[in-house]
Design a protein around this motif. Structure first.
Motif, PDB file in Angstrom:
ATOM      1  N   THR A 103      11.134   2.530  14.472  1.00 13.05           N
ATOM      2  CA  THR A 103      10.348   1.595  13.660  1.00 13.05           C
ATOM      3  C   THR A 103       8.863   1.869  13.807  1.00 13.05           C
ATOM      4  N   LEU A 104       8.424   2.047  15.037  1.00 12.72           N
ATOM      5  CA  LEU A 104       7.015   2.327  15.297  1.00 12.72           C
ATOM      6  C   LEU A 104       6.850   2.870  16.703  1.00 12.72           C
ATOM      7  N   ALA A 105       5.659   3.378  16.976  1.00 17.27           N
ATOM      8  CA  ALA A 105       5.300   3.882  18.298  1.00 17.27           C
ATOM      9  C   ALA A 105       4.099   3.102  18.812  1.00 17.27           C
ATOM     10  N   ASP A 106       4.090   2.815  20.098  1.00 15.43           N
ATOM     11  CA  ASP A 106       3.029   1.981  20.658  1.00 15.43           C
ATOM     12  C   ASP A 106       1.883   2.767  21.284  1.00 15.43           C
ATOM     13  N   GLY A 107       1.937   4.085  21.243  1.00 14.54           N
ATOM     14  CA  GLY A 107       0.832   4.863  21.800  1.00 14.54           C
ATOM     15  C   GLY A 107      -0.381   4.817  20.893  1.00 14.54           C
ATOM     16  N   GLY A 108      -1.566   4.884  21.466  1.00 14.97           N
ATOM     17  CA  GLY A 108      -2.788   4.875  20.670  1.00 14.97           C
ATOM     18  C   GLY A 108      -3.953   5.432  21.453  1.00 14.97           C
ATOM     19  N   LEU A 109      -5.052   5.617  20.767  1.00 13.49           N
ATOM     20  CA  LEU A 109      -6.276   6.060  21.431  1.00 13.49           C
ATOM     21  C   LEU A 109      -6.851   4.931  22.276  1.00 13.49           C
ATOM     22  N   ASN A 119      -8.159  12.818  19.791  1.00 21.30           N
ATOM     23  CA  ASN A 119      -7.930  13.568  21.028  1.00 21.30           C
ATOM     24  C   ASN A 119      -8.689  14.887  21.031  1.00 21.30           C
ATOM     25  N   ASP A 120      -8.810  15.521  19.876  1.00 17.12           N
ATOM     26  CA  ASP A 120      -9.489  16.809  19.792  1.00 17.12           C
ATOM     27  C   ASP A 120     -10.993  16.716  20.044  1.00 17.12           C
ATOM     28  N   VAL A 121     -11.566  15.527  19.913  1.00 21.37           N
ATOM     29  CA  VAL A 121     -13.001  15.375  20.177  1.00 21.37           C
ATOM     30  C   VAL A 121     -13.262  14.619  21.473  1.00 21.37           C
ATOM     31  N   GLY A 122     -12.235  14.520  22.323  1.00 23.69           N
ATOM     32  CA  GLY A 122     -12.450  13.936  23.646  1.00 23.69           C
ATOM     33  C   GLY A 122     -11.838  12.582  23.884  1.00 23.69           C
ATOM     34  N   GLY A 123     -11.212  11.981  22.873  1.00 25.25           N
ATOM     35  CA  GLY A 123     -10.542  10.708  23.078  1.00 25.25           C
ATOM     36  C   GLY A 123      -9.257  10.901  23.866  1.00 25.25           C
ATOM     37  N   ILE A 124      -8.820   9.863  24.544  1.00 20.23           N
ATOM     38  CA  ILE A 124      -7.582   9.960  25.315  1.00 20.23           C
ATOM     39  C   ILE A 124      -6.510   9.060  24.695  1.00 20.23           C
ATOM     40  N   MET A 125      -5.264   9.527  24.766  1.00 22.42           N
ATOM     41  CA  MET A 125      -4.134   8.783  24.230  1.00 22.42           C
ATOM     42  C   MET A 125      -3.430   8.057  25.369  1.00 22.42           C
ATOM     43  N   VAL A 126      -3.126   6.778  25.164  1.00 18.11           N
ATOM     44  CA  VAL A 126      -2.503   5.969  26.207  1.00 18.11           C
ATOM     45  C   VAL A 126      -1.199   5.359  25.702  1.00 18.11           C
ATOM     46  N   GLN A 127      -0.299   5.080  26.626  1.00 23.04           N
ATOM     47  CA  GLN A 127       0.982   4.442  26.360  1.00 23.04           C
ATOM     48  C   GLN A 127       1.819   5.232  25.348  1.00 23.04           C
ATOM     49  N   MET A 128       1.783   6.530  25.462  1.00 22.37           N
ATOM     50  CA  MET A 128       2.472   7.376  24.492  1.00 22.37           C
ATOM     51  C   MET A 128       3.982   7.460  24.730  1.00 22.37           C
TER      52      MET A 128
END
Length: 512
Positions: A435-441, A224-233
């Motif tokens: 258990t887990l999180a489904d958000g990702g780049l 995210n710090d270099v311009g990527g976007i996080m989705v489904q967070m």
């Protein structure tokens, strides 16, 4: 020691090691950096099932499957979330899951299966033997065999870019590491990041502890710090689990070795199903919380005070209510009618679909520390350590609500038959976990990290939960599948990327 390789992998879980091996077998030199003292990540802590179509396991079992049927079943499992699905990545997963099971088998990982996994039409779930640590053991062995430079206790705190804006490496423990062809982020999810959980889901979710305390979202922040976007967070898997057993787990204590795994597969494939189920029930009662169908039949959830704490229709609400208290403790309370119902098929208390089913008496046998039975509510309260007058009042109030058909406290819709026929039972203590999180780049089909405009960030790839990219993965065995599939593809793609000539860092991008 060299700090430059063709490919630099950040994260040593299933996706990271798969990426490293794939890159190495594609002719690249590879450095893998893992922040923990040992590799394995969430993969080594999971149940370990891998859902895939068109495998040799299916063929031996006489299962005639296809990629199209696999995709169609994932659509059904998604339900209301189908509109959010990243359909391109789903196709990538469906087409590559089967070959990836075969690849894992070739490096020593053995599976039991395929077993049914409703609502899938075909049996596709492959259960790793003897436990999920087999993934870590086999992948680490293959990394060493292929010359991957694996370095542990190396926490990455920033990405490095050159004058052209390309990602060329990272800084870890005060040392700069460079990847001539690219960098792969494979650090897992953010289920252990209190800040990220609070920001994207809310403060109630932020209080729930993670199964893996090391899943702090490092790769998501880096990207995210270099311009990527996080989705489904906004997607977290919040639920209740039994407190860990003090008894040795017969499945988890088995060492992971390819020869042992092969021997186990040959044995379990020949065991009668009822005997196999009996062997696995000890592990099943240690790993899995009770099915929600018990609440629908009339059970209630109480906290350490003896009062109901949440609407039992929702895993999320029950977990948040338990975690809101500093003791993070809850008990399921039910009566003889519910106990009878959940003492035989088709009503298990907990299940490994198609493999084993645990019923009320199995908890008495395998987990006496979480099994409580008493002739009266007052005696049951004493057994679980809550005030008897409070629990009695709670049960009386619940039974009155059942009689009127309205949950006066939390608005629960499925009331069941109440808690009125002795003897009475409790299962617990249970604790809330994520258990887990489904958000990702966001990533493209080559696993390149993409910006808001859809353009790929030069030199940066992501795999596993870090590069989940909007995939729903709403049935068992799909997260492990995506970890291995995306890791293999990312490693291959980076290994074939052109080398960058400029490896001089001109911009250091710190993690927020």
């Amino acid at each position: 020691m060299t700090t430059t390789a063709d490919v630099l992998v950040i994260g040593g879980g299933g996706s990271g090691m798969s990426a490293a091996i794939s890159a190495a077998t594609s002719g690249a030199t590879v450095i893998l950096l893992e922040k923990c003292p040992k590799v394995g990540g969430s993969t080594a802590m999971s149940v370990g099932s891998f859902t895939a179509a068109n495998t040799s396991y299916q063929y031996r079992a006489g299962v005639n499957d296809s990629i199209e049927l696999f995709v169609a079943d994932m659509k059904v499992a998604n339900g209301q979330f189908e509109e959010r699905e990243n359909k391109e990545l789903r196709r990538v997963l469906a087409e590559n899951a089967g070959p990836t099971v075969e690849w894992l088998s070739s490096i020593g990982v053995q599976f039991l299966g395929p077993t049914p996994e409703p609502p899938y039409e075909k049996p596709r779930m492959h259960n790793v033997l003897p436990n999920s640590s087999a993934y870590a053991s086999a992948l680490l062995g293959e990394c060493r065999k292929r010359g991957v430079d694996v370095r542990t206790s190396m926490r990455v705190d920033r990405l490095l870019r050159n004058a052209a804006g390309e990602i060329i490496g990272t800084r870890a423990n005060g040392t700069d590491f460079f990847g001539r062809r690219g960098v792969i982020l494979a650090t897992g999810d953010y289920s252990a990041s209190i800040e990220m959980k609070a920001e994207f889901v809310g403060n109630a979710a932020a209080k729930i502890p993670p199964v893996n305390p090391n899943s702090t979202g490092d790769g998501l922040k880096l990207g995210n710090d270099v311009g990527g976007i996080m989705v489904q967070m906004d997607r977290l898997y919040e639920g209740l689990r039994f407190a860990p057993s003090k008894r040795p787990d017969p499945i988890k204590i088995l060492p992971s070795h390819p020869l042992l795994s092969t021997a186990m597969r040959l044995v379990v494939e020949r065991l009668p199903k009822n005997l196999l189920a009996y062997v696995i029930r000890g592990a099943l009662t240690s790993w899995v919380g009770p099915n929600n169908t018990m609440y629908q039949a009339g059970a209630i959830l109480v906290g350490h005070s003896g009062e109901r704490i949440a609407n039992e229709d929702s895993d999320k609400l029950m977990a948040r209510a338990a975690a809101a208290d500093e003791k993070n403790t809850a008990y399921m309370i039910f009566d003889e009618r519910v106990a009878r119902k959940f003492s035989a098929w088709p009503n298990p208390v907990s299940t490994f679909p198609g493999v084993a089913y645990a019923y009320v008496d199995d908890y008495k046998r395998y987990r006496p520390d979480v099994y409580h039975r008493a002739q009266t509510i007052e005696e049951l309260a004493t057994s679980i350590g809550v005030t008897s007058s409070v629990l009695k009042s709670t049960v009386e109030e619940w039974n009155a609500d059942v009689a009127t058909g309205v949950d006066s406290r939390f608005g629960r819709q499925h009331l069941g038959d109440g808690v009125s026929e002795g003897p009475f039972y409790a299962l617990g203590p249970m604790n809330a976990y994520i258990t887990l999180a489904d958000g990702g780049l966001a990533v493209d089909t080559q696993l390149r990290v993409t910006q808001a405009n859809g353009e790929a960030i030069p030199g940066l790839w992501a795999a596993g939960s870090t590069g989940q990219g909007g995939l729903q993965l709403l049935n068992h065995g799909l997260h492990i599948g995506w970890a291995m599939v995306s890791g293999r593809l990312a490693g291959r793609n980076v290994a074939h990327a052109p080398k960058r000539l400029d490896l001089e860092a001109t911009e250091n991008v710190p993690v927020n």
